[in-house]
Enzyme design. Structure first.
Site, PDB file in Angstrom:
ATOM      1  N   ASP A 159      38.572  74.084  37.717  1.00 13.58           N
ATOM      2  CA  ASP A 159      37.215  74.009  37.155  1.00 13.58           C
ATOM      3  C   ASP A 159      37.107  75.070  36.065  1.00 13.58           C
ATOM      4  O   ASP A 159      36.686  76.197  36.309  1.00 13.58           O
ATOM      5  CB  ASP A 159      36.193  74.259  38.270  1.00 13.58           C
ATOM      6  CG  ASP A 159      34.778  74.336  37.719  1.00 13.58           C
ATOM      7  OD1 ASP A 159      34.562  73.999  36.534  1.00 13.58           O
ATOM      8  OD2 ASP A 159      33.891  74.760  38.473  1.00 13.58           O
ATOM      9  N   TYR A 228      26.355  68.575  28.981  1.00 15.10           N
ATOM     10  CA  TYR A 228      27.669  68.892  28.393  1.00 15.10           C
ATOM     11  C   TYR A 228      27.773  68.203  27.031  1.00 15.10           C
ATOM     12  O   TYR A 228      27.141  67.152  26.825  1.00 15.10           O
ATOM     13  CB  TYR A 228      28.809  68.450  29.318  1.00 15.10           C
ATOM     14  CG  TYR A 228      29.076  69.380  30.490  1.00 15.10           C
ATOM     15  CD1 TYR A 228      28.529  70.666  30.539  1.00 15.10           C
ATOM     16  CD2 TYR A 228      29.879  68.987  31.545  1.00 15.10           C
ATOM     17  CE1 TYR A 228      28.774  71.515  31.615  1.00 15.10           C
ATOM     18  CE2 TYR A 228      30.132  69.832  32.626  1.00 15.10           C
ATOM     19  CZ  TYR A 228      29.567  71.090  32.656  1.00 15.10           C
ATOM     20  OH  TYR A 228      29.813  71.924  33.710  1.00 15.10           O
TER      21      TYR A 228
HETATM   22  N1  PUT Z   1      33.282  73.862  33.809  1.00 13.00           N
HETATM   23  C1  PUT Z   1      33.059  72.896  32.744  1.00 13.00           C
HETATM   24  C2  PUT Z   1      32.459  73.500  31.548  1.00 13.00           C
HETATM   25  C3  PUT Z   1      32.508  72.614  30.344  1.00 13.00           C
HETATM   26  C4  PUT Z   1      31.810  73.221  29.222  1.00 13.00           C
HETATM   27  N2  PUT Z   1      31.866  72.453  28.015  1.00 13.00           N
END
Ligand code: PUT
Length: 290
Positions: A159, A228
């Site tokens: 992650d 995002y």
């Molecule tokens: N952890 C994912 C983050 C993505 C940011 N663009």
């Protein structure tokens, strides 16, 4: 820049910037690795920002955390030992902990400030740290994996933030080689793999590297995360040589009773798991040709 608004700008998505109205800045700090900001937004709850890039919002974090975790863990029977690289907010830990078969969750996060700030401002996400199966190491994930015992994990979940800044090496070939080494035969990895709309060049590189390194199966999946860049994010899911893993057909259901301690699942279900592997034609062509 509009006063009172946060606009997410980066060379990774030139010419565009998603903006959120800021109600209040709750934290601003500089760790050894990055700038850390937490603000209360008008429409997405609290927001965690690292080096100017949104990492999570309270409203849509479920879509990312549940998918990056359950796509791999629901694809193998009885996962017992899992390694999380990055994921300092604790959300992936919260999701891994829903699987009753899990005995050990190792986590290596480079930035202690991210852990501390998440515990302070995002308790429903950082609740993952309360699980007694979690062993947290503050350190470099690349070094951690190099030293991990061969064949020791059923699953590795990466992650990470984007591949500029502290997470750069987590997108490179030597890192994927270390991941493959640390997995047992038929073990699985799921890594954050950016946006189909913005980063096909990065995705192509990851897919080529993974096809060389992982001798089981290699797949790209994606989900919708409105905050995002481009509103979507993808995952690279691979398995090592050994018992076959059919990522597209989940076989390991999540223990329902986990809702009592970790809150209800909000996004993941078996149908969305299979659907996540359906790719738009432009991406399918590139990914399948690698
Ligand atoms: N952890 C994912 C983050 C993505 C940011 N663009």
């Amino acid at each position: 820049v509009i006063p009172g608004w946060f606009s997410e700008m980066s060379p990774m998505w030139p010419g565009e910037a998603h903006s959120l109205k800021v109600e209040k800045v709750l934290f601003q700090g500089k760790s050894d690795y990055q700038d850390v900001i937490v603000f209360q937004s008008a429409t997405y709850g609290k927001v965690l920002v690292l080096d100017g890039v949104i990492q999570l919002t309270e409203r849509d974090e479920c879509a990312y955390q549940e998918m990056i975790t359950h796509l791999p863990l629901c694809s193998i029977p009885n996962p017992k030992k899992v390694l999380v690289i990055g994921g300092g907010d604790g959300g992936v830990l919260r999701e891994v902990a829903r699987h009753a078969s899990i005995e050990q969750i190792d986590m290596c996060e480079i930035d202690k400030m991210v852990v501390d700030v998440s515990k302070q401002f995002f308790p429903d996400v950082a609740i993952g740290y309360e699980d007694p199966r979690v062993n947290l190491v503050i350190g470099d994930g690349v070094a951690f994996l190099k030293n991990a015992a061969e064949g020791s994990y059923d699953a590795v979940i990466v992650d990470s933030s984007d591949p500029i800044g502290p997470a750069k090496e987590l997108f490179e070939k030597p890192f994927f080689q270390s991941v493959a080494r640390a997995l047992r035969p038929g073990g699985v990895v799921c890594t954050q793999a950016e946006s189909l709309w913005l980063h096909m060049d990065i995705i192509e590189d990851i897919v080529s590297n993974c096809r060389e390194i992982f001798k089981g199966s290699v797949n790209y999946a994606w989900t919708s995360v409105p905050t995002y860049p481009s509103g979507v994010i993808g995952f690279m899911l691979c398995s090592t040589e050994g018992p076959d893993v059919d990522f597209k057909h989940p076989l390991n259901p999540i223990d329902e009773s986990s809702s009592k301690s970790n809150g209800p699942l909000k996004f993941y279900n078996a149908e969305i798991h299979s659907a996540a592997f359906c790719l738009p034609s432009f991406a399918k062509k590139v990914i399948e040709s690698k």
